[in-house]
Enzyme design. Structure first.
Site, PDB file in Angstrom:
ATOM      1  N   SER A  45     -21.526   5.039   4.989  1.00  0.00           N
ATOM      2  CA  SER A  45     -20.653   4.567   6.057  1.00  0.00           C
ATOM      3  C   SER A  45     -21.059   5.178   7.404  1.00  0.00           C
ATOM      4  O   SER A  45     -22.188   5.010   7.846  1.00  0.00           O
ATOM      5  CB  SER A  45     -19.198   4.865   5.706  1.00  0.00           C
ATOM      6  N   ASP A  63     -18.539  -1.119   2.282  1.00  0.00           N
ATOM      7  CA  ASP A  63     -18.585   0.318   2.549  1.00  0.00           C
ATOM      8  C   ASP A  63     -18.828   1.126   1.277  1.00  0.00           C
ATOM      9  O   ASP A  63     -18.089   1.007   0.293  1.00  0.00           O
ATOM     10  CB  ASP A  63     -17.257   0.739   3.188  1.00  0.00           C
TER      11      ASP A  63
END
Length: 752
Positions: free
Chosen positions: A82, A228
């Protein structure tokens, strides 16, 4: 005897020297292997840097990297998830910590996390959409059912920012070939499996790693829908070890769990569930650390995952967290010369942009490729200009039918070229969009308008559109238009439309009560030819045919309903360079409409009408001023019927009066508006700027041109506080006008 002794000692020497020679050769070969195994170096372990996810909190990673460089600690491998993938990927590509800090503190994160370009970059038709329908969310209609995007944000602007920052990596397809070998961690949204991205497009890998489910659309790579990586492996210790790291420096900036008193909404509950999931996989990875590794957990406190406005603070906290562990980190330091060699290897070298030999469009949309080509100013034979290319991408995206517009540098047959790849919206090509306007003066007078627009796009290869609008509330309206661009550049067009609308014309007494209310209803058909000028203006010329009725709703009904006919020549010119339509900070907006009702075209009477407005916005620091003027008038006939009247009144339209409180055949208002940005309300990157403002206004309505004098002007003004919302701008204001007129307003909707 001597010969025997000599032979004896010769054999002994061989027996003694042979193992020594083998030992020396082994050391040499081991040294050679270590040197050949760069980025590791002799006599030191290979160091892996692990950067966790955590949204805006991940900016703290930069502070940690700063300390590592100050301590002369080289990094051999990077694995990130991320925000850790963003920072890690940029550092692995050769960007220095100082430049990383400049990047994250200079990016306008509010704009980065939006899809649409600024209105200044939209096509003129899309500007009209943005101004008229301020709820910026399309619902698609496809294959007989309604569809919504797979994410609230498609990531176009963020993708373009990363593309510019990482353009020097365009030719790299194996992440081991970066200045530091790198891995980005994502998750397969279909299976939940961890996906380690080690090759392909670096930008696409980073985008996949930080695509928060539901917020960002998934990114498709090799047939897998990726989101993510935090939901699968937020602290990718295992990945760094798989890369070959002997010891790890792990930076965990994960968000803590909320206490019960903070779990007060469905949003906070959902966020807590996500945090629990991420913490579990993070703790599982952290438990595998050994005494050889160092774990850094900066104490970010109240810094939230969307608090990008606190980037400088976060970097400082990250630096402080690393400084506290200097003693443990010291064992990774290397001599000055070795570290200088590392820096020489890590930093990207200045790179000249290539000359472009070809520009290609990878078009899989319904639009003709020539329509897209007409938006592109980057030409073969020129040296690549990133600003021009960025404008090309924004123009293409501004057509409004694409989910994303990507580009890549491609080399073939010793030539370099740019390939532009537009991707159609997965939930199109038919869209519903909504608008809302509400005004209340807290004196029993209120009105509202709810509107929706259904647009069928890309009807043919030249981008024809058919749109239908429905509006209910104070001014009901139904409108449908077929719009056909003539040329591939979409500069020239023809349009045919039908409309039915209803509106009120009011007369008030001195106490502000309605004494007479006329209800005007009319049906109209029209045909226009027009020309768009770049993305800043539009000219139309056409004919209109209208039939309507005027009746009395409040007051003496004895006149009864009266019918009327109009046949008109119509002309309009519109201009707009405003940077937004809620609280503009720069640019101008103008519009002129002229109509000539002719008896030869079926009009009851021959009369001309003219309406014009102009405003411009100028900003200095946090302060903005907006001078404006608006005029509506009937030309050549002071005896025109009631349906040709215009109205004034309401917030910023002779503030102090109720909405549409005064009406006449000639109106004018000149105003000077000023507002100051106080700060922001909301959550981090999704914050809403807060403004405090004042206005000064002068104007009036007149039934006869001979009545128009400066002495007859009414002076008014207001003070207000306002902010932008996802439904449009909202204002709370107090207005006052001459004659004791005053009102408090709650207003939602466009005022510029």
């Amino acid at each position: 005897m001597i010969t025997i002794i000599s032979h004896y000692f010769g054999q002994r020497a061989k027996i003694i020297l042979l193992p020594a020679i083998i030992f020396i050769l082994s050391i040499f070969l081991m040294s050679f292997e270590v040197r050949a195994g760069e980025p590791g170096s002799p006599a030191r372990p290979k160091i892996g840097l692990v950067l966790s996810g955590g949204g805006a909190r991940g900016v703290a990673h930069i502070g940690v990297i700063k300390v590592l460089e100050e301590m002369k600690i080289p990094v051999d491998y990077i694995a990130g998830t991320s925000m850790g993938a963003i920072i890690g990927g940029l550092y692995a590509s050769g960007i220095s910590p100082a430049d990383l800090e400049k990047i994250v503190t200079s990016i306008e994160w509010n704009e980065a996390f939006k899809d649409n370009p600024s209105p200044q970059d939209l096509s003129f038709r899309r500007k009209q959409d943005a101004a008229d329908y301020m709820i910026d969310f399309d619902i698609g209609y496809k294959d007989g059912s309604f569809k919504i995007p797979r994410g609230f944000i498609q990531g176009q602007n963020l993708h373009l920012i990363l593309k510019k920052l990482l353009f020097h990596t365009e030719s790299i397809r194996n992440f081991d070939e970066l200045h530091i070998p790198f891995r980005a961690v994502a998750a397969d949204i279909e299976t939940g499996e961890t996906v380690v991205l080690k090759d392909g497009s670096l930008v696409k890998a980073i985008r996949a790693s930080m695509s928060i489910p539901g917020v960002f659309s998934p990114v498709e790579i090799d047939g897998r829908l990726l989101v993510d990586g935090g939901i699968a492996d937020n602290v990718p210790v295992d990945i760094a070890r798989q890369m070959g790291a002997d010891c790890l420096i792990v930076v965990d900036i994960g968000t803590g769990l909320r206490s019960r008193d903070k779990l007060v909404s469905a949003v906070s509950i959902s966020a807590q569930v996500m945090t629990i999931m991420i913490q579990r996989n993070s703790q599982a990875q952290i438990r595998t650390l050994t005494a050889k590794d160092v774990l850094i957990q900066p104490q970010l406190g109240t810094v939230g995952s969307s608090d990008f406005s606190r980037a400088t603070e976060s970097i400082g906290i990250g630096k402080a967290g690393a400084v506290e562990l200097k003693e443990k980190l010291a064992r990774f330091s290397v001599p000055e010369n070795d570290f200088l060699a590392y820096l020489h290897h890590q930093r990207k070298e200045p790179q000249d942009l290539p000359r472009i030999d070809f520009v290609a469009i990878a078009n899989k949309s319904e639009l003709d490729t020539k329509v897209i080509e007409a938006q592109i100013k980057t030409k073969p034979g020129d040296k690549l200009n990133m600003k021009t290319l960025e404008e090309d991408i924004k123009r293409t995206y501004g057509i409004g039918t694409f989910e994303a517009v990507d580009f890549r540098l491609e080399r073939k047959d010793k030539e370099s070229g740019i390939v532009i790849e537009p991707i159609e919206k997965a939930w199109g090509p038919n869209y519903l969009r909504f608008g809302l306007s509400l005004e209340d003066n807290f004196k029993g007078s209120s009105n509202y308008t709810i509107s929706t627009r259904f647009t069928k796009t890309a009807i043919n290869s030249r981008g024809a559109e058919w749109r239908t609008e429905l509006q209910i509330g104070e001014t009901p309206r139904v409108y449908s238009e077929f719009y056909q661009p003539i040329d591939y550049a979409m500069d020239y067009f023809v349009a045919a439309g039908v409309e039915y609308k209803v509106h009120n014309i009011n007369s008030f007494n001195a106490e502000g009560d309605i004494t007479t209310q006329y209800r005007v209803s009319a049906a109209q058909v029209g045909f226009d030819v027009g020309r768009q000028f770049g993305n800043w203006g539009e000219f139309r010329f056409g004919i209109r045919r209208e039939r309507g009725d005027v009746g009395v709703r409040i007051g003496d009904p004895s006149p009864g309903s009266v019918s009327f006919n109009r046949g008109s020549l119509y002309s309009s010119f519109a201009y707009s360079t405003l940077d937004n339509y809620s609280f503009p900070l720069g640019g101008s907006d103008a519009n002129i409409v002229w109509m000539y009702n002719l008896e030869q075209l079926g009009s009851d009477i021959e009369v001309q009408g003219l309406a014009a407005h102009w405003l411009t916005a100028k900003t200095w620091g946090k302060n903005t001023i907006v001078p404006a003027i608006r005029i509506q008038t009937v030309l050549g006939n002071d005896e025109s019927p009631i349906q040709d009247s215009f109205s004034l009144g309401g917030f910023l339209n002779l503030s102090g009066y109720s909405a549409n409180e005064i009406s006449g055949r000639h109106t004018a208002v000149i105003s000077l508006l000023g507002y100051r940005k106080l700060g922001s309300a909301g959550l981090g990157v999704f914050n809403m700027p807060l403004y405090l403002g004042v206005s000064a206004e002068a104007g009036n309505v007149w039934d006869r041109k001979s009545d128009i004098t400066f002495n007859s002007l009414i002076y008014a003004g207001s003070v207000f506080i306002g902010t932008t919302t996802y439904l449009g701008p909202i204002f709370l204001a107090y207005g006052q006008a001459e004659g004791g007129h005053q009102s408090v307003y709650l207003f939602l909707g466009q005022r510029f």
